[in-house]
Design a protein around this motif. Structure first.
Motif, PDB file in Angstrom:
ATOM      1  N   GLN A  39     -15.525  39.993  44.720  1.00 23.62           N
ATOM      2  CA  GLN A  39     -15.723  41.342  45.252  1.00 23.62           C
ATOM      3  C   GLN A  39     -14.401  42.100  45.310  1.00 23.62           C
ATOM      4  O   GLN A  39     -14.346  43.283  44.980  1.00 23.62           O
ATOM      5  N   ILE A  40     -13.344  41.419  45.698  1.00 20.34           N
ATOM      6  CA  ILE A  40     -12.025  42.054  45.761  1.00 20.34           C
ATOM      7  C   ILE A  40     -11.592  42.501  44.371  1.00 20.34           C
ATOM      8  O   ILE A  40     -11.097  43.618  44.185  1.00 20.34           O
ATOM      9  N   SER A  41     -11.811  41.657  43.371  1.00 17.62           N
ATOM     10  CA  SER A  41     -11.461  42.012  41.992  1.00 17.62           C
ATOM     11  C   SER A  41     -12.232  43.236  41.524  1.00 17.62           C
ATOM     12  O   SER A  41     -11.663  44.147  40.904  1.00 17.62           O
ATOM     13  N   ARG A  44     -10.868  46.340  43.225  1.00 15.95           N
ATOM     14  CA  ARG A  44      -9.574  46.739  42.648  1.00 15.95           C
ATOM     15  C   ARG A  44      -9.774  47.502  41.347  1.00 15.95           C
ATOM     16  O   ARG A  44      -9.105  48.506  41.100  1.00 15.95           O
ATOM     17  N   VAL A  45     -10.706  47.050  40.520  1.00 12.58           N
ATOM     18  CA  VAL A  45     -10.977  47.737  39.260  1.00 12.58           C
ATOM     19  C   VAL A  45     -11.547  49.122  39.543  1.00 12.58           C
ATOM     20  O   VAL A  45     -11.126  50.114  38.939  1.00 12.58           O
ATOM     21  N   LEU A  46     -12.477  49.227  40.478  1.00 13.37           N
ATOM     22  CA  LEU A  46     -13.074  50.526  40.793  1.00 13.37           C
ATOM     23  C   LEU A  46     -12.052  51.478  41.384  1.00 13.37           C
ATOM     24  O   LEU A  46     -12.010  52.662  41.029  1.00 13.37           O
ATOM     25  N   ILE A  47     -11.233  50.990  42.292  1.00  9.08           N
ATOM     26  CA  ILE A  47     -10.221  51.850  42.911  1.00  9.08           C
ATOM     27  C   ILE A  47      -9.206  52.302  41.870  1.00  9.08           C
ATOM     28  O   ILE A  47      -8.832  53.460  41.816  1.00  9.08           O
TER      29      ILE A  47
END
Length: 58
Positions: A39-41, A44-47
């Motif tokens: 979920q963190i990965s 990070r991609v979306l942000i």
């Protein structure tokens, strides 16, 4: 700024409904399970992708 800060601001203005809302938001967030590494990965991609200007915007 987090929900606790927003609740304190609402309380300072005398906004009891706003204070109660932000305290509820803080309680719900505090009860949420921690994010998984996957979920963190994804976040990070979306942000990262949201921070780039959209070249196709009209």
């Amino acid at each position: 700024m987090n929900a606790g800060d927003l609740a304190a601001e609402a309380a300072a203005r005398g906004d009891k409904a706003g204070e109660a809302y932000w305290l509820h938001v803080q309680e719900v967030v505090d009860q949420a399970p921690p994010l998984s590494p996957e979920q963190i990965s994804k976040l990070r991609v979306l942000i990262w992708s949201d921070s780039e200007p959209c070249a196709t915007a009209a």
